[in-house]
Design a protein around this motif. Structure first.
Motif, PDB file in Angstrom:
ATOM      1  N   PHE A 154       0.808  -1.222   0.000  1.00 16.46           N
ATOM      2  CA  PHE A 154       0.000   0.000   0.000  1.00 16.46           C
ATOM      3  C   PHE A 154       0.839   1.270   0.000  1.00 16.46           C
ATOM      4  O   PHE A 154       0.294   2.366   0.137  1.00 16.46           O
ATOM      5  N   SER A 178      -2.319   4.371  -2.647  1.00 16.93           N
ATOM      6  CA  SER A 178      -3.220   5.527  -2.575  1.00 16.93           C
ATOM      7  C   SER A 178      -2.823   6.617  -3.561  1.00 16.93           C
ATOM      8  O   SER A 178      -3.679   7.220  -4.224  1.00 16.93           O
ATOM      9  N   TYR A 210     -11.719  -0.975   5.163  1.00 11.59           N
ATOM     10  CA  TYR A 210     -10.471  -1.450   4.554  1.00 11.59           C
ATOM     11  C   TYR A 210      -9.472  -1.882   5.620  1.00 11.59           C
ATOM     12  O   TYR A 210      -8.586  -2.696   5.351  1.00 11.59           O
ATOM     13  N   SER A 268      -7.596  -5.401   4.990  1.00 15.21           N
ATOM     14  CA  SER A 268      -6.148  -5.603   4.978  1.00 15.21           C
ATOM     15  C   SER A 268      -5.719  -6.624   6.027  1.00 15.21           C
ATOM     16  O   SER A 268      -4.783  -7.394   5.803  1.00 15.21           O
ATOM     17  N   THR A 320      -7.823   3.159   1.287  1.00 17.12           N
ATOM     18  CA  THR A 320      -6.765   2.155   1.320  1.00 17.12           C
ATOM     19  C   THR A 320      -5.529   2.584   2.094  1.00 17.12           C
ATOM     20  O   THR A 320      -4.600   1.789   2.243  1.00 17.12           O
ATOM     21  N   GLY A 363      -4.680   0.152   4.649  1.00 14.28           N
ATOM     22  CA  GLY A 363      -3.837  -0.993   4.326  1.00 14.28           C
ATOM     23  C   GLY A 363      -2.370  -0.754   4.630  1.00 14.28           C
ATOM     24  O   GLY A 363      -1.602  -1.706   4.819  1.00 14.28           O
TER      25      GLY A 363
END
Length: 421
Positions: A57, A61, A232, A236, A363, A366
């Motif tokens: 991650f 993003s 999320y 994750s 995200t 994550g």
């Protein structure tokens, strides 16, 4: 004369995007399913493996935002084709390459190429359906993610156990190339952003753009960001740690763990379309979007959080397995309903960028959750106790964020502000 918005072509596009998301999430999940072999082969601690999970991650993003803006100008067919080829290029070298640095590099590249996948996929589907009919096809796309994250887990686990984790990476790389070829031949760009009868695709019928600052920081958008971030966080943990938890803390075999991992996905594939259909029916009956999309979606997040916080205190058995399934499935409904909320408040020329920004903020979880869980497990004497503590903290955090999001989301009020300016 046949309508430009052919139902057959529209649902063919949905089926192809479903497969796109299936492969996308299988690529994400393979690292968690391979955790035991990778940790043994590379001699990693839980904290180091958490860092490896979070590495995916690192650029996820940022790329989601950048490609989201490109989606306003470049065809979604082209963007999705490029993404799928890059996924494969990141995975295929792992057939022979080993080492922590190489694996981190592969995951960073894979994350950068997969970051825009969900918003671009939704943008592609929205080109085939008007605002009132988007919830159901959106849920099918979200179900592709569930299918890839869990339903294929027994197959991927079998490949890992039989041929090793390197082979699993290679198989998924080839699957990405196969999809790219199919998409290049069969894929079509959606024909329009208005319904055949001329009804606007968005409730915003004013063709002028809204300043991005106002869109991004509107209460509805902020509420969707928060709810999606919470959901999320759970996703994750599922992708990176659920397999490890089931094997190390609950003493399951890898094969049994794979079937349990499939349960949240199976539940999500039932919950997502069912609740999307309910949301769509409520909308058609005149119920406000705040309730039919916002309250319904954030309630799912809160239920997922509470289930996760309770899960560690329940002894192993059918009810605990049910809580595992519910914890890791029901919150994902917000991705379908949240995307429709963003599409509802965003003018068509700005929708791709807003979906990209929204997904990128979701995200960020994550980047944090896998490392946080790994750290908690390492600082406790017993991994089982570490996982127990981590899930209680995570569930409580997620439930609180879901409640906050429910208080913020109000698309009708935001649309009124936009029209008044």
């Amino acid at each position: 004369m046949q309508s430009r918005r052919s139902p057959r072509r529209a649902w063919t596009a949905v089926a192809l995007v479903f497969l796109f998301m299936l492969i996308n999430f299988a690529d994400k999940a393979v690292i968690g399913l391979s955790s035991g072999q990778i940790m043994r082969e590379l001699g990693l601690t839980h904290t180091q493996f958490g860092m490896l999970g979070s590495a995916f991650f690192l650029l996820f993003s940022l790329s989601g935002v950048m490609v989201g803006f490109l989606a306003n100008r470049i065809r979604t067919k082209t963007l999705m084709l490029v993404m799928s080829v890059v996924w494969s290029a990141a995975l295929l070298p792992m057939i022979r390459v080993s080492g922590f640095a190489a694996l981190v590099g592969s995951r960073v590249i894979l994350g950068a190429s997969e970051g825009p996948a969900f918003p671009v996929a939704m943008h592609a589907v929205y080109k085939w359906f008007d605002n009132r009919r988007r919830a159901l096809p959106s849920s099918v796309v979200a179900s592709g993610a569930a299918f890839g994250a869990g339903i294929v887990a027994p197959l991927v686990t079998w490949i890992i156990e039989r041929y090793g984790w390197h082979s699993a990476f290679g198989v998924l790389g080839l699957a990405g190339l196969a999809w790219a070829l199919l998409w290049m031949i069969v894929g079509r760009e959606g024909p329009a952003d208005t319904a055949p009868d001329g009804e606007p695709a968005s409730l915003l019928d004013d063709p002028r753009k809204i300043p991005y600052q106002r869109l991004i920081f509107s209460p509805t958008a902020v509420g969707v960001y928060i709810a999606g971030f919470a959901a999320y966080w759970i996703i994750s943990l599922n992708l990176v740690w659920l397999d490890n938890y089931l094997i190390k803390a609950l003493q399951m075999s890898p094969a049994d763990a794979a079937w349990v991992i499939a349960l949240p996905s199976a539940m999500q594939m039932t919950l997502a379309p069912s609740l999307a259909y309910l949301s769509q029916r409520l909308s058609r009956a005149g119920v406000s979007s705040r309730i039919s999309r916002g309250i319904l979606g954030t309630l799912c997040v809160m239920v997922g959080g509470v289930s996760m916080a309770c899960m560690p205190f329940v002894p192993l058995g059918p009810f605990k397995i049910f809580l595992v399934g519910l914890s890791f499935s029901v919150g994902s409904v917000i991705f379908t309903l949240g995307s429709t909320l963003i599409g509802e408040i965003s003018p068509v020329p700005q929708r791709g960028a807003m979906l990209g920004i929204t997904n990128s903020l979701h995200t960020v979880a994550g980047l944090c959750a896998p490392f946080a869980m790994g750290r908690i497990v390492d600082i406790t004497l017993d991994p089982a106790e570490g996982f127990r503590t981590g899930f209680v903290y995570a569930g409580s955090f997620v439930a609180a964020l879901g409640l906050l999001a429910a208080l913020l989301i109000n698309p009708e009020k935001d649309l009124g502000r936009f029209r008044a300016s």
